[in-house]
Design an enzyme around this catalytic site. Structure first.
Site, PDB file in Angstrom:
ATOM      1  N   ASP A 126     -29.793  19.282 -71.813  1.00 37.58           N
ATOM      2  CA  ASP A 126     -28.644  18.740 -71.082  1.00 37.58           C
ATOM      3  C   ASP A 126     -28.520  19.446 -69.737  1.00 37.58           C
ATOM      4  O   ASP A 126     -27.463  19.992 -69.400  1.00 37.58           O
ATOM      5  CB  ASP A 126     -27.365  18.898 -71.912  1.00 37.58           C
ATOM      6  CG  ASP A 126     -26.141  18.277 -71.230  1.00 37.58           C
ATOM      7  OD1 ASP A 126     -26.325  17.376 -70.386  1.00 37.58           O
ATOM      8  OD2 ASP A 126     -25.011  18.719 -71.524  1.00 37.58           O
TER       9      ASP A 126
ATOM     10  N   ASN B  79     -17.429  26.413 -73.775  1.00 34.84           N
ATOM     11  CA  ASN B  79     -16.851  25.604 -74.851  1.00 34.84           C
ATOM     12  C   ASN B  79     -17.883  25.335 -75.934  1.00 34.84           C
ATOM     13  O   ASN B  79     -17.552  25.069 -77.080  1.00 34.84           O
ATOM     14  CB  ASN B  79     -16.280  24.285 -74.313  1.00 34.84           C
ATOM     15  CG  ASN B  79     -17.311  23.476 -73.555  1.00 34.84           C
ATOM     16  OD1 ASN B  79     -17.989  24.011 -72.666  1.00 34.84           O
ATOM     17  ND2 ASN B  79     -17.444  22.202 -73.884  1.00 34.84           N
ATOM     18  N   HIS B  80     -19.186  25.451 -75.578  1.00 34.10           N
ATOM     19  CA  HIS B  80     -20.250  25.258 -76.556  1.00 34.10           C
ATOM     20  C   HIS B  80     -21.482  26.065 -76.156  1.00 34.10           C
ATOM     21  O   HIS B  80     -21.586  26.533 -75.016  1.00 34.10           O
ATOM     22  CB  HIS B  80     -20.616  23.782 -76.708  1.00 34.10           C
ATOM     23  CG  HIS B  80     -21.066  23.139 -75.428  1.00 34.10           C
ATOM     24  ND1 HIS B  80     -20.394  22.083 -74.854  1.00 34.10           N
ATOM     25  CD2 HIS B  80     -22.106  23.400 -74.597  1.00 34.10           C
ATOM     26  CE1 HIS B  80     -21.010  21.728 -73.734  1.00 34.10           C
ATOM     27  NE2 HIS B  80     -22.054  22.517 -73.558  1.00 34.10           N
TER      28      HIS B  80
ATOM     29  N   ASP C 222     -19.853  23.619 -80.682  1.00 35.12           N
ATOM     30  CA  ASP C 222     -18.657  24.190 -80.053  1.00 35.12           C
ATOM     31  C   ASP C 222     -18.367  25.589 -80.596  1.00 35.12           C
ATOM     32  O   ASP C 222     -18.348  25.814 -81.816  1.00 35.12           O
ATOM     33  CB  ASP C 222     -17.446  23.289 -80.309  1.00 35.12           C
ATOM     34  CG  ASP C 222     -17.329  22.184 -79.282  1.00 35.12           C
ATOM     35  OD1 ASP C 222     -18.377  21.654 -78.866  1.00 35.12           O
ATOM     36  OD2 ASP C 222     -16.198  21.848 -78.890  1.00 35.12           O
TER      37      ASP C 222
ATOM     38  N   ARG D 119     -16.786  28.194 -62.018  1.00 37.21           N
ATOM     39  CA  ARG D 119     -16.365  26.820 -62.296  1.00 37.21           C
ATOM     40  C   ARG D 119     -16.427  26.686 -63.801  1.00 37.21           C
ATOM     41  O   ARG D 119     -17.489  26.852 -64.412  1.00 37.21           O
ATOM     42  CB  ARG D 119     -17.285  25.827 -61.587  1.00 37.21           C
ATOM     43  CG  ARG D 119     -16.981  24.354 -61.885  1.00 37.21           C
ATOM     44  CD  ARG D 119     -17.823  23.874 -63.029  1.00 37.21           C
ATOM     45  NE  ARG D 119     -17.824  22.423 -63.206  1.00 37.21           N
ATOM     46  CZ  ARG D 119     -18.421  21.811 -64.219  1.00 37.21           C
ATOM     47  NH1 ARG D 119     -19.067  22.501 -65.139  1.00 37.21           N
ATOM     48  NH2 ARG D 119     -18.385  20.510 -64.319  1.00 37.21           N
TER      49      ARG D 119
ATOM     50  N   ASP E  83     -16.430  24.815 -67.204  1.00 40.92           N
ATOM     51  CA  ASP E  83     -16.820  23.501 -67.696  1.00 40.92           C
ATOM     52  C   ASP E  83     -15.825  22.995 -68.740  1.00 40.92           C
ATOM     53  O   ASP E  83     -15.407  23.739 -69.625  1.00 40.92           O
ATOM     54  CB  ASP E  83     -18.227  23.602 -68.308  1.00 40.92           C
ATOM     55  CG  ASP E  83     -18.801  22.256 -68.699  1.00 40.92           C
ATOM     56  OD1 ASP E  83     -18.860  21.371 -67.842  1.00 40.92           O
ATOM     57  OD2 ASP E  83     -19.206  22.097 -69.873  1.00 40.92           O
TER      58      ASP E  83
ATOM     59  N   GLU F   9      -8.814  23.085 -76.608  1.00 43.74           N
ATOM     60  CA  GLU F   9      -8.163  22.105 -77.486  1.00 43.74           C
ATOM     61  C   GLU F   9      -7.916  22.618 -78.899  1.00 43.74           C
ATOM     62  O   GLU F   9      -6.983  22.178 -79.570  1.00 43.74           O
ATOM     63  CB  GLU F   9      -8.984  20.809 -77.551  1.00 43.74           C
ATOM     64  CG  GLU F   9     -10.329  20.931 -78.225  1.00 43.74           C
ATOM     65  CD  GLU F   9     -11.062  19.590 -78.306  1.00 43.74           C
ATOM     66  OE1 GLU F   9     -10.399  18.541 -78.229  1.00 43.74           O
ATOM     67  OE2 GLU F   9     -12.292  19.589 -78.434  1.00 43.74           O
TER      68      GLU F   9
ATOM     69  N   GLU G  12     -12.957  22.221 -64.262  1.00 47.39           N
ATOM     70  CA  GLU G  12     -13.308  20.825 -64.490  1.00 47.39           C
ATOM     71  C   GLU G  12     -12.312  20.313 -65.530  1.00 47.39           C
ATOM     72  O   GLU G  12     -12.459  20.571 -66.729  1.00 47.39           O
ATOM     73  CB  GLU G  12     -14.735  20.663 -65.003  1.00 47.39           C
ATOM     74  CG  GLU G  12     -15.112  19.205 -65.179  1.00 47.39           C
ATOM     75  CD  GLU G  12     -16.296  18.978 -66.104  1.00 47.39           C
ATOM     76  OE1 GLU G  12     -16.964  17.940 -65.960  1.00 47.39           O
ATOM     77  OE2 GLU G  12     -16.535  19.820 -66.994  1.00 47.39           O
TER      78      GLU G  12
ATOM     79  N   HIS H  25     -22.548  16.075 -59.626  1.00 46.75           N
ATOM     80  CA  HIS H  25     -23.809  15.998 -60.373  1.00 46.75           C
ATOM     81  C   HIS H  25     -23.694  15.126 -61.624  1.00 46.75           C
ATOM     82  O   HIS H  25     -24.691  14.941 -62.330  1.00 46.75           O
ATOM     83  CB  HIS H  25     -24.260  17.399 -60.768  1.00 46.75           C
ATOM     84  CG  HIS H  25     -23.271  18.123 -61.646  1.00 46.75           C
ATOM     85  ND1 HIS H  25     -22.025  18.509 -61.195  1.00 46.75           N
ATOM     86  CD2 HIS H  25     -23.328  18.510 -62.939  1.00 46.75           C
ATOM     87  CE1 HIS H  25     -21.375  19.104 -62.170  1.00 46.75           C
ATOM     88  NE2 HIS H  25     -22.136  19.119 -63.245  1.00 46.75           N
ATOM     89  N   ASP H  26     -22.519  14.615 -61.907  1.00 45.35           N
ATOM     90  CA  ASP H  26     -22.312  13.732 -63.054  1.00 45.35           C
ATOM     91  C   ASP H  26     -22.109  12.298 -62.583  1.00 45.35           C
ATOM     92  O   ASP H  26     -22.236  11.992 -61.403  1.00 45.35           O
ATOM     93  CB  ASP H  26     -21.091  14.192 -63.852  1.00 45.35           C
ATOM     94  CG  ASP H  26     -21.343  15.505 -64.588  1.00 45.35           C
ATOM     95  OD1 ASP H  26     -22.502  15.779 -64.940  1.00 45.35           O
ATOM     96  OD2 ASP H  26     -20.367  16.261 -64.795  1.00 45.35           O
TER      97      ASP H  26
END
Length: 539
Positions: free
Chosen positions: A60, A102-103, A169, A197, A199, A206, A240, A305-306
């Site tokens: 990814d 986060n992961h 995660d 930055r 992510d 959450e 983000e 970039h997304d």
């Protein structure tokens, strides 16, 4: 006194693997990046944002990390990173890096230990003995991702992954995990970075709760900021966070949480305005922005970039933007976005591109530029998903755009081979010394933007000019005043500035195809097709 350097900064985002290759293996590296910093310095950017460069299986684009304390060997060594940091510092450039916590990759030693039942790491990830009933809801990548829970055969339980199944995660509720995140931050701060930055911030927090279930998950953002301020007071956190405006206070806090948050809702309304060639979507969004703490700031952008995420537009509006900029299914992604670069979306029209950059730089906030957009690079839709907009930087007219001496087939990702956006037609070298080229125009715009501190620091007003295609803004700070006008239409527009400015009390800073016109007692300006004008009010 706080050093709020980010208030008037210009960020330049790049991927190390696709910026410049120094050793001919087809993959960009830190030595190539260090040797190419003159381009970023000349552009006028003040801070570089690096996408993930950590060791990774690279399923990814590096967001599946296996070691937070090192550099992917394809990009060099930690020593090469330090040399790059020194080269950036010598040019007055700050650097922020991606913090993706986060992961992790499922190949990370932490996950391997967790699945094996190691007592230290057993609870570092989110596990469930049974597959939750909502495993097919909350999917981030529709059409690619099937579930958010996957069974691990070794542990015999299901692990949670908000994104791809190869990205498990982390359990942020675990104090040991939060302590490790601070250790990661401290490591890179010690090597000279000016912040992070972060992510996917909403997904990062959450799952946070307290024993009594009363914990406000956003409090963790204050903890991160407190640690950052303790280690390096002027370092920043850029979030983000694609959030609705009524949640802004949760993420900015009272100035004690995020320094910067990407303004995704404004970006979506901006593309709706560009599609319609009408100002109202942008103007209405700007008028609805909430007041935030003075030390907080929105981050504005055109592309990144997304994919362009259009998820906050209604169905009809989204289809308008699709029809204008991504009419073919191959140009769309995840049922909500467009995977194209800015230049092909705007038809390669140099005037329209310049207008879009000028508008983005005039919006309240800190501008962020995606590498390659400053020269009008195109996309390669033959590449999978978001890779279409992550093609190598095009430096020269050569087959590989001067990115690498490797054979084209060995490049990390392939640039367009033919057509108007191939390196033969779009490259930095051919534009660098040409007045009126997109690169030199963007350089000029950035220099003017940095000189207009009112935009980064001041209060802004949306001007109601009764010209449907014109976005007009007035920014004031410490007695200074700047007025900016942008015509989004392919047709000329006339703007009545009576009561806004007086022709003999303005100094034109930059513009294209504009002029004041005599019209009795009125103050009238004519803007050409995609014309814009920035003016400083002098008295």
């Amino acid at each position: 006194m706080l050093n709020l350097w980010y208030k008037n900064a210009v960020l330049y985002c790049l991927d190390v693997d696709s910026f410049r290759d120094s050793d001919g293996d087809g993959v960009g590296d830190f030595r190539g990046l260090a040797d190419s910093l003159d381009h970023i310095e000349a552009l006028g950017a003040t801070c570089i944002w690096l996408l993930p460069f950590y060791p990774s299986p690279n399923r990814d684009n590096g967001y599946d990390i296996t070691d937070y304390y090192n550099v992917d060997p394809r990009y060099g060594t930690l020593g090469d990173f330090v040399e790059f940091m020194q080269a950036a510092q010598d040019r007055g450039l700050r650097v922020i890096v991606d913090l993706v916590v986060n992961h992790t990759s499922i190949d990370h030693p932490w996950f391997q230990a967790s699945r094996a039942g190691d007592p230290k790491y057993k609870d570092w990830y989110v596990w469930s003995k049974d597959k939750p009933a909502d495993a097919e809801s909350g999917i981030v990548f529709p059409g690619v991702q099937k579930t958010t829970w996957t069974r691990d055969a070794k542990r015999g339980e299901y692990y949670f992954h908000r994104f791809y199944k190869h990205q498990a995660d982390l359990n942020i509720d675990n104090p040991a995990v939060r302590e490790e995140i601070e250790r990661i931050m401290g490591f890179w701060l010690a090597l000279g970075v000016s912040g992070f930055r972060i992510d996917a911030v909403p997904f990062l927090i959450e799952g946070l709760t307290e024993a009594d279930g009363s914990r406000d998950p956003h409090r963790y953002l204050s903890e991160m900021r407190q640690f950052l301020a303790w280690r390096k007071a002027e370092a920043i956190l850029l979030a983000e966070a694609n959030i609705p405006m009524d949640e802004a206070d949760d993420y900015f806090g009272s100035g004690d949480r995020m320094n910067l948050i990407f303004n995704f809702p404004l970006n979506q309304r901006l593309f709706l305005s560009l599609a319609r060639r009408e100002a109202e979507p942008v103007k209405s969004m700007l008028k609805s922005l909430p007041d935030i703490a003075h030390v907080g700031q929105w981050a504005t952008f055109l592309r990144n970039h997304d994919e362009i995420d259009l998820g906050r537009l209604n169905d009809e509006e989204r289809q308008e933007v699709f029809a204008a900029f991504g009419p073919e299914k191959s140009m769309q992604l995840y049922d909500r976005g467009i995977r194209r670069r800015l230049a092909p979306m705007l038809g390669g029209d140099r005037n329209r591109l310049a207008n879009a950059f000028a508008l983005m730089l005039a919006l309240p906030g800190t501008p962020v530029i995606w590498s390659g957009d400053e020269i009008g690079m195109g996309d390669n839709l033959e590449l999978k998903e978001r890779d279409a907009v992550r093609t190598p930087m095009q430096w020269t007219a050569g087959e590989s755009g001067g990115f690498s001496s490797a054979a084209r087939t060995d490049l990390v990702r392939l640039p367009p081979a033919n057509g108007p956006y191939a390196p033969l037609h779009v490259n930095a070298e051919s534009q660098r010394m040409v007045d009126g080229a997109l690169l030199t125009t963007v350089e000029h715009l950035i220099r003017i933007r940095r000189a207009c501190r009112e935009i980064g620091w001041g209060d802004y007003e949306v001007l109601d000019l009764e010209a449907p295609s014109v976005v007009g803004l007035r920014c004031r700070w410490r007695g200074g005043e700047v007025v900016t006008l942008h015509n989004l239409s392919e047709h000329p527009a006339t703007v009545d500035l009576t009561g806004v400015v007086e022709p003999d009390k303005v100094r034109h800073l930059i513009g294209q195809e504009t002029d004041f016109a005599e019209d009795g007692a009125r103050c009238v300006m004519r803007l050409g097709a995609y014309g814009f004008d920035w003016m400083r009010v002098t008295g």
